[in-house]
Scaffold this motif. Structure first.
Motif, short mmCIF file in Angstrom:
data_model
loop_
_atom_site.label_atom_id
_atom_site.label_comp_id
_atom_site.label_asym_id
_atom_site.label_seq_id
_atom_site.Cartn_x
_atom_site.Cartn_y
_atom_site.Cartn_z
N HIS A 86 0.51 -1.01 -0.31
CA HIS A 86 0.15 0.05 0.43
C HIS A 86 0.70 1.03 0.10
CE1 HIS A 86 -4.07 -1.74 1.72
NE2 HIS A 86 -4.17 -2.77 0.53
N ARG A 87 0.29 2.08 -0.13
CA ARG A 87 0.87 3.46 -0.67
C ARG A 87 0.39 4.36 0.65
NH1 ARG A 87 3.86 7.02 -4.02
NH2 ARG A 87 5.34 4.74 -4.66
N GLY A 88 1.33 5.31 1.34
CA GLY A 88 0.78 5.83 2.81
C GLY A 88 1.62 6.90 2.65
N ASP A 89 1.95 7.78 3.51
CA ASP A 89 1.90 8.94 4.11
C ASP A 89 4.00 8.54 3.79
OD1 ASP A 89 0.21 10.22 4.67
OD2 ASP A 89 0.66 10.08 6.47
N THR A 90 4.77 8.83 4.05
CA THR A 90 6.40 9.11 3.85
C THR A 90 6.88 9.24 4.98
OG1 THR A 90 7.01 10.98 1.60
CG2 THR A 90 8.59 10.19 2.95
#
Length: 411
Positions: A86-90
């Motif tokens: 999943h893509r999330g916050d850096t």
């Protein structure tokens, strides 16, 4: 003021930097029991809000921290034979050794005295106007006055272990492995171009069933490398050298609280004052935020020439940090609870399990069947009434948990 910081970790060093920046006339000494350059652990994690705060407080050290950090955007979970991304916050990682080097060099440049190989015990505290106990959860300085501080330690159920590896993770990575004795899992994140941290955790019956409680260091590392072979891609796991060797240092996480954070001219900072479960990755962030709050409380306001009374400054520091910590401590409790009840969620399809992994801080999650919570969470993303219901239920449970936490702290 003459100020003695006991403990040369991130909290003590950063406080010394901010105090000297605010008033070069302060006489600040950091006392560290270990030799310079030695430290425990591998890497620490943080997120953009902390970096922004560091730039506001001391841009020079913030630029060096940012320069020597790595970053990632994705989260990856390996559940059995399935992988979910999943893509999330850096997120950011930096080696603990590098972080301490940066902070120590900055402190020295401002005129802070750094005294290494200088162990301070509670029986012989340094003579100073203010003594700051920044010597960790096992603080010897705090321990001398444990009754006055109202120190309480509550051990968790699971066992965990901090390790390093040369496998460089390109995302914050979770791996869950099922064994004949239950599940064992790892959290991995990079902190430099050639190294990562790997934290391993399991229930006590899995720990004993696998023989990890009896294995010596070499046997234990070999077993863990086999269990997480798919995660490590042939890279070894490493542990911190310890005098005498022996078994790996597995332990339960200990949640530490104090009824009050100051006693006379002695004040607690970072893990000496409070601990939060490692699974939310906030320990170093909270320690640095403590340091910034204490420095601000001790600062002479521009509109006044008189320094605030020490007791008033310490009370303000504690009041502000306790309020800021409440939601973080709540999240940490629920995160620890999630992992202590992990089999409840591993029966879900991997995509759903990973979605709930990201929701592990929710006060609502333990009280709903996992599949029902997942459906409610999906509905909340699409329909305003479902979002409102989820928020109301979550706020109610969070307020109840916070009230109980305050009652325990007061008791």
């Amino acid at each position: 003021m003459e100020i003695a910081c006991v403990g040369g970790g991130p909290a003590g060093l950063y406080l010394s930097i901010l105090l000297k920046r605010d008033d070069p006339g302060h006489d600040v000494t950091v006392h560290e029991r270990d030799p310079e350059g030695s430290t425990y652990g591998w890497g620490v994690t943080y997120w953009r809000p902390l970096l922004d705060a560091l730039h506001r407080h001391d841009p020079e050290s913030a630029r060096a921290v940012e320069e020597h950090s790595v970053s990632w955007r994705d989260g990856v979970a390996h559940v059995g034979g399935a992988t979910v991304r999943h893509r999330g916050d850096t997120g950011h990682g930096i080696g603990r050794h590098r972080l301490l080097e940066i902070l120590a060099a900055r402190a020295r440049s401002l005129g802070v005295r750094l005294a290494y190989d200088d162990e301070i015990t509670g029986a012989h505290p340094p003579a100073a106007d203010l003594v700051v106990a920044a010597d960790g959860a096992g603080s010897a300085v705090r321990g001398r006055h444990a009754g006055a501080f109202g120190t309480r330690v509550r051990p968790g159920r699971n066992r965990y272990l901090w390790l390093g590896t040369t496998k460089v993770f390109d995302a914050f990575t979770f791996a869950f492995t099922e064994t004949a004795h239950g599940w064992i899992w790892a959290y991995g994140y990079g902190y430099g171009p050639a190294h990562s941290t790997c934290v391993v955790e399991c229930a006590p019956e899995t720990w004993t069933g696998l023989g990890l409680d009896r294995a010596d260091e070499g046997e234990g590392l070999v077993l863990l490398e086999k269990l997480f072979a798919g995660l490590l891609d042939g890279h070894p796991l490493t542990t911190r050298p310890r005098p005498g060797g022996g078994p790996l240092p597995w332990q339960p996480f200990r949640t530490l609280t104090n009824r009050t954070w100051s006693h006379g001219n002695l004040v607690l900072l970072g893990d000496a004052a409070h601990t939060t479960h490692y699974s939310i990755g906030a320990g170093t962030t909270l320690a640095l935020e403590d340091a910034a709050a204490l420095a601000a409380a001790l600062r002479v306001p521009r509109a006044r020439r008189a320094r605030p009374a020490l007791s008033d400054a310490l009370a303000r520091y504690e009041r502000e940090r306790r309020a800021a910590l409440l939601p973080v401590q709540s999240a940490a409790r629920y995160s620890a609870r999630f992992y202590e009840n992990l089999p409840r969620y591993l029966a879900l399809p991997p995509e759903q399990m990973f979605a709930l992994l990201g929701q592990r801080h929710s006060p609502l999650l333990p009280y709903l069947p996992p599949r029902l919570y997942h459906r409610l969470d999906r509905a909340a993303g699409q329909f305003a009434p479902a979002r409102a219901l989820k928020r109301r239920l979550g706020r109610h449970l969070a307020r109840t948990a916070q009230a109980r936490a305050l009652a325990r702290a007061d008791g």
